[in-house]
Design a protein around this motif. Structure first.
Motif, PDB file in Angstrom:
ATOM      1  N   ILE A  70      10.804  17.520  -2.825  1.00  0.00           N
ATOM      2  CA  ILE A  70      12.091  16.837  -3.004  1.00  0.00           C
ATOM      3  C   ILE A  70      13.236  17.830  -2.824  1.00  0.00           C
ATOM      4  O   ILE A  70      14.244  17.531  -2.157  1.00  0.00           O
ATOM      5  CB  ILE A  70      12.139  16.149  -4.388  1.00  0.00           C
ATOM      6  N   ALA A  71      13.070  19.024  -3.377  1.00  0.00           N
ATOM      7  CA  ALA A  71      14.131  20.034  -3.230  1.00  0.00           C
ATOM      8  C   ALA A  71      14.352  20.378  -1.755  1.00  0.00           C
ATOM      9  O   ALA A  71      15.493  20.480  -1.281  1.00  0.00           O
ATOM     10  CB  ALA A  71      13.777  21.288  -4.026  1.00  0.00           C
ATOM     11  N   LEU A  72      13.258  20.526  -1.009  1.00  0.00           N
ATOM     12  CA  LEU A  72      13.394  20.837   0.426  1.00  0.00           C
ATOM     13  C   LEU A  72      14.034  19.664   1.167  1.00  0.00           C
ATOM     14  O   LEU A  72      14.904  19.858   2.028  1.00  0.00           O
ATOM     15  CB  LEU A  72      12.032  21.162   1.039  1.00  0.00           C
ATOM     16  N   ALA A  73      13.628  18.446   0.819  1.00  0.00           N
ATOM     17  CA  ALA A  73      14.190  17.260   1.493  1.00  0.00           C
ATOM     18  C   ALA A  73      15.687  17.154   1.196  1.00  0.00           C
ATOM     19  O   ALA A  73      16.480  16.797   2.082  1.00  0.00           O
ATOM     20  CB  ALA A  73      13.449  16.008   1.044  1.00  0.00           C
ATOM     21  N   GLN A  74      16.061  17.453  -0.036  1.00  0.00           N
ATOM     22  CA  GLN A  74      17.499  17.391  -0.378  1.00  0.00           C
ATOM     23  C   GLN A  74      18.284  18.407   0.437  1.00  0.00           C
ATOM     24  O   GLN A  74      19.388  18.144   0.899  1.00  0.00           O
ATOM     25  CB  GLN A  74      17.688  17.637  -1.884  1.00  0.00           C
ATOM     26  N   ARG A  75      17.704  19.573   0.626  1.00  0.00           N
ATOM     27  CA  ARG A  75      18.355  20.614   1.422  1.00  0.00           C
ATOM     28  C   ARG A  75      18.463  20.165   2.890  1.00  0.00           C
ATOM     29  O   ARG A  75      19.514  20.278   3.518  1.00  0.00           O
ATOM     30  CB  ARG A  75      17.531  21.905   1.284  1.00  0.00           C
ATOM     31  N   LEU A  95       0.823  -1.212   0.000  1.00  0.00           N
ATOM     32  CA  LEU A  95       0.000   0.000   0.000  1.00  0.00           C
ATOM     33  C   LEU A  95       0.861   1.269   0.000  1.00  0.00           C
ATOM     34  O   LEU A  95       0.344   2.379   0.112  1.00  0.00           O
ATOM     35  CB  LEU A  95      -0.951   0.004   1.202  1.00  0.00           C
ATOM     36  N   LEU A  96       2.172   1.057  -0.108  1.00  0.00           N
ATOM     37  CA  LEU A  96       3.097   2.190  -0.203  1.00  0.00           C
ATOM     38  C   LEU A  96       3.987   1.971  -1.414  1.00  0.00           C
ATOM     39  O   LEU A  96       4.395   0.839  -1.691  1.00  0.00           O
ATOM     40  CB  LEU A  96       3.981   2.274   1.060  1.00  0.00           C
ATOM     41  N   GLN A  97       4.272   3.063  -2.090  1.00  0.00           N
ATOM     42  CA  GLN A  97       5.240   2.997  -3.197  1.00  0.00           C
ATOM     43  C   GLN A  97       6.475   3.706  -2.694  1.00  0.00           C
ATOM     44  O   GLN A  97       6.389   4.876  -2.321  1.00  0.00           O
ATOM     45  CB  GLN A  97       4.681   3.839  -4.341  1.00  0.00           C
ATOM     46  N   THR A  98       7.600   3.006  -2.652  1.00  0.00           N
ATOM     47  CA  THR A  98       8.790   3.653  -2.107  1.00  0.00           C
ATOM     48  C   THR A  98       9.894   3.711  -3.152  1.00  0.00           C
ATOM     49  O   THR A  98      10.141   2.745  -3.860  1.00  0.00           O
ATOM     50  CB  THR A  98       9.313   2.897  -0.867  1.00  0.00           C
ATOM     51  N   SER A  99      10.537   4.864  -3.221  1.00  0.00           N
ATOM     52  CA  SER A  99      11.658   5.012  -4.148  1.00  0.00           C
ATOM     53  C   SER A  99      12.671   5.944  -3.492  1.00  0.00           C
ATOM     54  O   SER A  99      12.338   6.726  -2.590  1.00  0.00           O
ATOM     55  CB  SER A  99      11.176   5.561  -5.498  1.00  0.00           C
ATOM     56  N   GLN A 100      13.905   5.838  -3.953  1.00  0.00           N
ATOM     57  CA  GLN A 100      14.998   6.564  -3.281  1.00  0.00           C
ATOM     58  C   GLN A 100      15.901   7.237  -4.305  1.00  0.00           C
ATOM     59  O   GLN A 100      16.183   6.678  -5.364  1.00  0.00           O
ATOM     60  CB  GLN A 100      15.828   5.564  -2.462  1.00  0.00           C
ATOM     61  N   ALA A 101      16.320   8.442  -3.974  1.00  0.00           N
ATOM     62  CA  ALA A 101      17.365   9.117  -4.763  1.00  0.00           C
ATOM     63  C   ALA A 101      18.360   9.670  -3.755  1.00  0.00           C
ATOM     64  O   ALA A 101      18.060  10.630  -3.046  1.00  0.00           O
ATOM     65  CB  ALA A 101      16.781  10.239  -5.611  1.00  0.00           C
ATOM     66  N   LEU A 148      13.664   2.578   7.820  1.00  0.00           N
ATOM     67  CA  LEU A 148      14.108   3.388   6.683  1.00  0.00           C
ATOM     68  C   LEU A 148      15.464   2.877   6.196  1.00  0.00           C
ATOM     69  O   LEU A 148      16.326   2.517   7.016  1.00  0.00           O
ATOM     70  CB  LEU A 148      14.243   4.862   7.098  1.00  0.00           C
ATOM     71  N   PRO A 149      15.678   2.852   4.872  1.00  0.00           N
ATOM     72  CA  PRO A 149      16.991   2.458   4.374  1.00  0.00           C
ATOM     73  C   PRO A 149      18.087   3.329   4.994  1.00  0.00           C
ATOM     74  O   PRO A 149      17.881   4.517   5.247  1.00  0.00           O
ATOM     75  CB  PRO A 149      16.875   2.714   2.865  1.00  0.00           C
ATOM     76  N   GLU A 150      19.213   2.706   5.249  1.00  0.00           N
ATOM     77  CA  GLU A 150      20.311   3.353   5.982  1.00  0.00           C
ATOM     78  C   GLU A 150      20.716   4.719   5.413  1.00  0.00           C
ATOM     79  O   GLU A 150      21.012   5.648   6.159  1.00  0.00           O
ATOM     80  CB  GLU A 150      21.521   2.412   5.961  1.00  0.00           C
ATOM     81  N   ALA A 151      20.675   4.835   4.091  1.00  0.00           N
ATOM     82  CA  ALA A 151      21.152   6.073   3.450  1.00  0.00           C
ATOM     83  C   ALA A 151      20.196   7.250   3.653  1.00  0.00           C
ATOM     84  O   ALA A 151      20.544   8.398   3.374  1.00  0.00           O
ATOM     85  CB  ALA A 151      21.335   5.831   1.956  1.00  0.00           C
ATOM     86  N   THR A 152      18.997   6.983   4.169  1.00  0.00           N
ATOM     87  CA  THR A 152      17.955   8.012   4.201  1.00  0.00           C
ATOM     88  C   THR A 152      18.253   9.115   5.220  1.00  0.00           C
ATOM     89  O   THR A 152      18.486   8.840   6.398  1.00  0.00           O
ATOM     90  CB  THR A 152      16.596   7.360   4.548  1.00  0.00           C
ATOM     91  N   LYS A 153      18.214  10.356   4.735  1.00  0.00           N
ATOM     92  CA  LYS A 153      18.383  11.491   5.654  1.00  0.00           C
ATOM     93  C   LYS A 153      17.166  12.408   5.668  1.00  0.00           C
ATOM     94  O   LYS A 153      17.092  13.339   6.472  1.00  0.00           O
ATOM     95  CB  LYS A 153      19.636  12.272   5.281  1.00  0.00           C
ATOM     96  N   ALA A 154      16.252  12.185   4.754  1.00  0.00           N
ATOM     97  CA  ALA A 154      14.984  12.924   4.747  1.00  0.00           C
ATOM     98  C   ALA A 154      13.983  12.115   3.931  1.00  0.00           C
ATOM     99  O   ALA A 154      14.369  11.366   3.032  1.00  0.00           O
ATOM    100  CB  ALA A 154      15.156  14.310   4.141  1.00  0.00           C
TER     101      ALA A 154
END
Ligand code: 1HE
Length: 269
Positions: free
Chosen positions: A202-207, A17-23, A55-61
């Motif tokens: 996404i821009a805010l999360a990257q910041r 029920l969730l679609q998850t993707s990472q950049a 959350l995947p280890e690399a996740t910061k936001a």
């Protein structure tokens, strides 16, 4: 520059029920129950909880959004009808655990809101740290009309953002706030045109992901608690948190970079 999001593998990929993707450091988590307007069923609340504590280890936001024409229609009312009083209180506590895992989790969460953000959908949005409303977004608490009460943390979180009077109005009269009204009263911090919210999120999360992890931790965990404390206790907590943050190697590196002219200045955007 376009950011390419790749599907996440492992446990999160099993949450249907969730679609998850990472950049890079940003995880995008999309509510994926559009035929039911992303209404939050028992399974969806469990999957949200599972995702935020794994959350995947690399996740910061994290960026949260909703698939389809609405962000979220709130509690799945079809599942409410048969519940007895004991399972009802446990059900509410399950929502609290899931949304606490968002508000007091490991990384900041940005919500991108469109269409209906109602009932439990508004409770989910207010557990996030930053909210962006697209033009189509509207906000309501139809619990009053349904003969129920908020149970997903709304009574604790929503008045802290907009006050008891405005929340009472939403619940008693069925009033709905549009995106501009929500912006003016501080229910959302950002506005975006329809279709532009995700890129903004996404821009805010990257910041956000470039901040020192301990600074983000302090904002998420210390700030709301200090706001709930009496001033004297709040100031003491602040001193402790400030000392912890300043003492991290990250802070030392960043402070030195500024003093040596290698870090960005604060400018008008
Ligand atoms: C649902 C739900 C739901 C849609 N539970 N099934 N929340 C509410 O009171 C909001 C109720 N929903 C609505 O007011 C509308 O559905 C919307 C404004 C959100 C969207 O309208 P629309 O015209 O785009 O869709 P729809 O035709 O109303 O709904 C499409 C389908 O989703 C339909 O099912 P179908 O099988 O007939 O196709 C709807 O029944 C279904 N659906 N919303 C179950 N909420 C922890 S306590 C929290 C307490 C609350 O959240 S109370 C507020 C509940």
């Amino acid at each position: 520059m376009t950011t390419v999001f790749e599907p996440v593998s492992g446990l999160l990929a099993t949450l249907d029920l969730l679609q998850t993707s990472q950049a890079g450091a940003v995880l995008h988590l999309r509510l994926n129950r559009p035929a039911k307007r992303n209404a939050i069923s028992d399974t969806l609340i469990q999957q949200l909880h599972t995702a935020f504590i794994n959350l995947p280890e690399a996740t910061k936001a994290v960026v949260v959004s909703g698939e389809g024409s609405h962000f979220c229609a709130g509690l799945d009312l079809a599942e409410l009808v048969e519940r007895d009083i004991h399972s009802a209180v446990l059900h509410s506590r399950q929502w609290h655990a899931a949304f606490d895992a968002i508000q007091f989790g490991s990384v900041p969460v940005v919500a991108v809101l469109h269409g209906a953000v109602v009932g439990g959908g508004l409770e989910l949005a207010t557990a996030c740290h930053i909210r962006i409303a697209e033009d189509s977004a509207y906000f309501g608490l139809p619990e009053g009309q349904r003969g129920i009460f908020v149970g997903g943390g709304g009574s604790a979180r929503i008045p802290r953002l907009i006050g008891v009077a405005r929340m009472s109005d939403l619940m008693l009269t069925g009033r709905v706030f549009d995106a501009d009204e929500a912006g003016h009263m501080g229910l959302v911090q950002y506005r975006a045109a329809d279709g532009a919210g995700l890129a903004k999120g996404i821009a805010l999360a990257q910041r956000i992901a470039t901040n020192a992890p301990m600074s983000n931790f302090a904002v998420m965990h210390a700030l709301p608690r200090i706001a709930d404390q009496a001033q004297s206790e709040g100031l003491f907590t602040e001193s402790l948190m400030a000392a912890v943050a300043e003492s991290t190697p990250d802070a030392q590196v960043r402070l030195r970079a500024f003093l040596e002219g290698r870090a960005g200045k604060v400018t008008k955007s």
